[in-house]
Design a protein around this motif. Sequence first.
Motif, PDB file in Angstrom:
ATOM      1  N   ALA A 232      11.779 -12.342  -0.618  1.00  0.00           N
ATOM      2  CA  ALA A 232      11.969 -11.468  -1.818  1.00  0.00           C
ATOM      3  C   ALA A 232      13.461 -11.752  -2.165  1.00  0.00           C
ATOM      4  O   ALA A 232      13.399 -11.677  -3.422  1.00  0.00           O
ATOM      5  CB  ALA A 232      11.917  -9.884  -1.529  1.00  0.00           C
ATOM      6  N   ALA A 243      10.117  -8.810 -10.308  1.00  0.00           N
ATOM      7  CA  ALA A 243       9.258  -8.129  -9.299  1.00  0.00           C
ATOM      8  C   ALA A 243       8.815  -9.314  -8.204  1.00  0.00           C
ATOM      9  O   ALA A 243       8.754 -10.591  -8.576  1.00  0.00           O
ATOM     10  CB  ALA A 243       8.237  -7.473  -9.680  1.00  0.00           C
ATOM     11  N   VAL A 244       8.796  -9.039  -6.982  1.00  0.00           N
ATOM     12  CA  VAL A 244       8.114  -9.947  -5.828  1.00  0.00           C
ATOM     13  C   VAL A 244       7.049  -9.155  -5.164  1.00  0.00           C
ATOM     14  O   VAL A 244       6.974  -8.163  -4.866  1.00  0.00           O
ATOM     15  CB  VAL A 244       9.292 -10.466  -5.145  1.00  0.00           C
ATOM     16  N   GLU A 245       5.998  -9.987  -4.921  1.00  0.00           N
ATOM     17  CA  GLU A 245       4.841  -9.812  -3.988  1.00  0.00           C
ATOM     18  C   GLU A 245       4.696 -10.835  -2.713  1.00  0.00           C
ATOM     19  O   GLU A 245       4.796 -11.592  -3.099  1.00  0.00           O
ATOM     20  CB  GLU A 245       3.608  -9.480  -4.811  1.00  0.00           C
ATOM     21  N   VAL A 246       4.250 -10.173  -1.796  1.00  0.00           N
ATOM     22  CA  VAL A 246       3.719 -11.225  -0.745  1.00  0.00           C
ATOM     23  C   VAL A 246       2.557 -10.676  -0.383  1.00  0.00           C
ATOM     24  O   VAL A 246       2.078  -9.253  -0.159  1.00  0.00           O
ATOM     25  CB  VAL A 246       4.756 -10.794   0.597  1.00  0.00           C
ATOM     26  N   GLY A 249       0.363  -7.687  -1.962  1.00  0.00           N
ATOM     27  CA  GLY A 249       1.453  -7.058  -2.690  1.00  0.00           C
ATOM     28  C   GLY A 249       1.203  -5.647  -3.256  1.00  0.00           C
ATOM     29  O   GLY A 249       0.683  -4.846  -2.365  1.00  0.00           O
ATOM     30  N   PHE A 250       1.425  -5.331  -4.211  1.00  0.00           N
ATOM     31  CA  PHE A 250       1.359  -3.986  -5.137  1.00  0.00           C
ATOM     32  C   PHE A 250      -0.305  -3.601  -4.861  1.00  0.00           C
ATOM     33  O   PHE A 250      -0.374  -2.288  -4.740  1.00  0.00           O
ATOM     34  CB  PHE A 250       1.755  -3.718  -6.716  1.00  0.00           C
ATOM     35  N   SER A 290       4.431 -14.172  -4.726  1.00  0.00           N
ATOM     36  CA  SER A 290       4.119 -13.979  -6.434  1.00  0.00           C
ATOM     37  C   SER A 290       5.240 -13.334  -6.992  1.00  0.00           C
ATOM     38  O   SER A 290       5.879 -12.400  -6.558  1.00  0.00           O
ATOM     39  CB  SER A 290       2.882 -13.156  -6.434  1.00  0.00           C
ATOM     40  N   VAL A 291       5.840 -13.749  -8.169  1.00  0.00           N
ATOM     41  CA  VAL A 291       6.962 -13.390  -8.750  1.00  0.00           C
ATOM     42  C   VAL A 291       6.731 -13.166 -10.508  1.00  0.00           C
ATOM     43  O   VAL A 291       6.267 -13.801 -10.895  1.00  0.00           O
ATOM     44  CB  VAL A 291       8.080 -14.563  -8.855  1.00  0.00           C
TER      45      VAL A 291
END
Lengths: 353, 353, 353, 353
Positions: A232, A243-246, A249-250, A290-291
């Motif tokens: 992140a 924003a960042v997801e692993v 994510g959201f 994801s960014v």
Amino acid sequence: MSDNTFGRLFRMTTFGESHGPAIGCVIDGCPPGLEISADEIHQELLRRATGKSRHTSQRKEKDEVQILSGVFEGRTTGTPIALVIENTDARSKDYTEIAEKIRPGHADYTYWKKYSHRDYRGGGRSSARETTMRVAAGAIARKYLREQFGVEIQGWLAQLGPIRTDGVINLDSVEDNPFFCPDPGVVSQLESHMDQLRKSGDSCGARITAVARNVPAGLGEPVYGKLDADLASAMMSINAAKAVEVGAGFACVDQLGTDHRDEITPDGFLSNHAGGILGGISSGQDVLVSVAFKPTSSLRIPCKSVDINGNAVEVVTKGRHDPCVGIRATPIVEAMLALVLMDHVLRQRAQNG
Amino acid sequence: MSDNTFGRLFRMTTFGESHGPAIGCVIDGCPPGLEISADEIHQELLRRATGKSRHTSQRKEKDEVQILSGVFEGRTTGTPIALVIENTDARSKDYTEIAEKIRPGHADYTYWKKYSHRDYRGGGRSSARETTMRVAAGAIARKYLREQFGVEIQGWLAQLGPIRTDGVINLDSVEDNPFFCPDPGVVSQLESHMDQLRKSGDSCGARITAVARNVPAGLGEPVYGKLDADLASAMMSINAAKAVEVGAGFACVDQLGTDHRDEITPDGFLSNHAGGILGGISSGQDVLVSVAFKPTSSLRIPCKSVDINGNAVEVVTKGRHDPCVGIRATPIVEAMLALVLMDHVLRQRAQNG
Amino acid sequence: MSDNTFGRLFRMTTFGESHGPAIGCVIDGCPPGLEISADEIHQELLRRATGKSRHTSQRKEKDEVQILSGVFEGRTTGTPIALVIENTDARSKDYTEIAEKIRPGHADYTYWKKYSHRDYRGGGRSSARETTMRVAAGAIARKYLREQFGVEIQGWLAQLGPIRTDGVINLDSVEDNPFFCPDPGVVSQLESHMDQLRKSGDSCGARITAVARNVPAGLGEPVYGKLDADLASAMMSINAAKAVEVGAGFACVDQLGTDHRDEITPDGFLSNHAGGILGGISSGQDVLVSVAFKPTSSLRIPCKSVDINGNAVEVVTKGRHDPCVGIRATPIVEAMLALVLMDHVLRQRAQNG
Amino acid sequence: MSDNTFGRLFRMTTFGESHGPAIGCVIDGCPPGLEISADEIHQELLRRATGKSRHTSQRKEKDEVQILSGVFEGRTTGTPIALVIENTDARSKDYTEIAEKIRPGHADYTYWKKYSHRDYRGGGRSSARETTMRVAAGAIARKYLREQFGVEIQGWLAQLGPIRTDGVINLDSVEDNPFFCPDPGVVSQLESHMDQLRKSGDSCGARITAVARNVPAGLGEPVYGKLDADLASAMMSINAAKAVEVGAGFACVDQLGTDHRDEITPDGFLSNHAGGILGGISSGQDVLVSVAFKPTSSLRIPCKSVDINGNAVEVVTKGRHDPCVGIRATPIVEAMLALVLMDHVLRQRAQNG
């Protein structure tokens, strides 16, 4: 405390301004014995280069990287690897008009508040040109990860403005278009969207996703050096990232626990909502990140702003800019993923042998 | 390289397992002269305590914090502040059955792969109980920020499962319900959603948003110590976090540059899509961050898994768990926001005087 | 930037004041799987305890160490190990008279200048009591080094005031006297020297030497993480230390190059003036380090000083003090040697596998 | 964990091998607004240059330093300052014979053990050439310290082989001779001693002392970031250093407490055996440090050694070497002193405002 170093054990320190004599980095902590050449690094740099298509900035930097130290007879020695690239196509005069104007959406305002004295030409230190060295250092990390563990890293454009581009993911086609788009079917749509933006003088955001395969289980330090926390930080440190997801994510907000938890059988996991990371530690599944990148703020459409004396001004940004910084961001996201994994390979080795 | 320390100049090192004798932390770098008492810290801890409503775990920890050092005659001395809380309501026998079973969605699998030898009781070190110390340390950071700069930090529940709870944001009502919901109008809907979940034995995710007001401009180190990169790392290090946004976050992908860039007038910014951070440095606008928490994986609904010998098993998690970890996450998100800002206040002071 | 942490990968963070409720430390980065018990640590602590003979302070601390975390079923888990010792024999009233007086030779003056607000009782944080935790953490490092590499660490008194005590070095006799003197022949001389000092109310300095055997070659990072540089820092960080030597130390100034350079044959080195370290990296020879400790400044012989308001005062130190801090310093020097080597074992493993 | 970075908040990362294309460093954390030019740095470099007299190596490096970043319009910007110096007079062929031979007293053996693959030419990374960058970075630190606090730093030769050179200390004469000798009366004695050594092919050790005046009280972090511990590490990290003293140093072993403790009156301290540091924190008195340098091991007098296959060989070192490395060490000791103080100025500012 200034902080131009990334990583704990595989440490990259970058330097240089967009319009200074050169940019560069020092990589400390690379294990000895890795074969590496300036040419291999250059190949990676070409992937993020400007001027590859009409959709990116037309600044043409040769990006010829010089290895000043740390490599002897073609192999790393374990001592610091210094890389330098001269800035050859900087047109500083494009910026004289803007020296005292604050460009909204840029770091002008905050650098001014923080440092008072700044190199305003081309964004100076806050320019995306700094990311060149991330890709260069990432090339070394990537090679080590591939040779030692078979790790494969690949990123792609997942969304550009309103266009989702990851409906179909064909990773073989990612390098075939200037967008790193994995779905050949939407490339022409991207072309026309960008042409239109360029005409209007506006810009758009993008989302980049990247995956690392064959990541060994056990990487990541629980609590504050979590693999996902470091990812992140790495991704959010890229210019324009918001924003960042692993993994899920959201989307996990809407999931039920029975959906999200990845069940396990003796043959392996049945799904990968976790994105390959549990409790901050890699599980051996694909690591997925994801960014989001914001739309470029350098526009020729005028906007309201102030100068460094606080007076109202109108700002119109000339110079050569990317109407969507996300287009060239894929190799940078990949590089940051490689650098984080590389660092954690060494960290894991330290404590757990 | 183990990493149980958060921060560079205001550094919190936490220790302790969920079912060990105690948990605690050492805070190094707190400026001398700050008035602080165990009771003030305890007040913050009560906000994240279990057992406050029927919607969270029924484990009842007194969370009586003891200050072992660093505070003399009611004020900090500049030496390390050690805080300890005894674990008083650990029911380890709940876990004996699960000692050799891997609970999907938990850190069991990865801790096993990483360390071989682990304290499996109640998640051991990977338990959310560790976050108690974040809130405790955060209470100190928060007080300093408020006294020195007037910084005010407030978080709230923005979404719980499918229910958006930030349609109306009335921050005054956040503390009036067990969800930290800012919209009094949806509280009863949340109640029934949670009651239903508890009945079904399932769990759901949540999204928490937090804001910091009156943050001085100039905080954050460009490039790798960006304020937003450090916030991303801080938030992603919280148990169950899967995604982090700053300002417009993922929504920026769909925005045009003319929408996103926040125009400036002599009276200030006209919008705040940036979330108070430009080029990694605070602008003086509100700092805004949002975090996704996955649904709890500890469910009494059985699922497929393996034991540590690789054999297929069915896992049913008993013990006392939160069906939505997000419900208690607000004080933790606030604490991490406070810790990051506090660290950057000191970092800024170091280099820029 | 406060700095109560020692080490990079094997990191000890200590806390606590001499007259506070407790002292303690958190050890982060200890590899999992090491068998360790509070009792083993306690055995090491007994070696540096006060009150073992009439020649040291008569403060009697039980030094019962409690392990709060990081050890499960008798073995380390790889998570932070927290150790705490309660202060049971602190007589704070001895210090009330001295609250506003600056004791020359102590840290009173500089703490006052640095922090303004300080715990003056018994030296507070600057008390030698902090070294207890070094010995405790050192016990863990030492055990790991012995088990994994066969490293043996032994220190001794080399000089006390004017008396050289290392003319004959019989390491077997070091533990047989309260001075850690390796030459049984001079022990009675030491006894009478100390008796005389105590009578006169004065104090004396000492020199401690320590050796580590079976240190693997290759430890130490050239340039700024040199093994000898880290040893120098470690030793100089001990209370009252004023000088550090490695190998020949200051004697090398008088040596010729042909004397100093240690010639090598296929059977090994022919001498060890280098003290086991070349270019900052261990050679596999014995690592040899020597430290000078100044005479205690806490004397009942009056001296000139000032109070915190700058007025002239006479200072007479009561309380219970060591007339030669060097007498109890041997286990501390050994512990610091162990901690440095342990850290470098992990550092070496990180980069070089 | 490789470690080519010195300092915590004012951080210098050096790179480069003696016979590679260039050496350089990146300085991160320099406050913005400091006026600095390549020429000012060059002036400092000339003080440590080879070839200034017949008593040092005849390698003639121009040492023309280039500033690649971090300085704009003559002033620092707060971003990383990269300095590079090309290696122009490297005669690598001098070393081909020695590629597989281990030179006793050098880092050859330990680099070989640690890295297997190394740049053996001219010592590669272990060459004293690396210290050039310390002096360069030190020039910047020094200027800041002088301008902000009036700190003045001066070093001198205290002993060369058997000759004590600090009987008379006349700091004005230090720069008037190639030895940095403060006593003009012994210069001719030094000349003849060196001439004799050069004839015999042997080498000798030296001791350098340095003082910093006007150091603000309060610098240094008690316990592990003690000012004297950081000085010890800094000095011991210089090539060929074997011992470090602060203030009275080893002489304190023979002192009585009544001699050593520096009494205080309303007008100040009555002596300075502490060397300006009490409890690890500067007192405002002169900071005094002394370093021992071993005799060079590169001698044309043959010695016994082994090659990298373990076979017995005779080693004779050709190339151009300093028969006493201490002669050129004064500016390096001064630079390290400046770097430590600079770092602590920033550290102090962070925590204590």
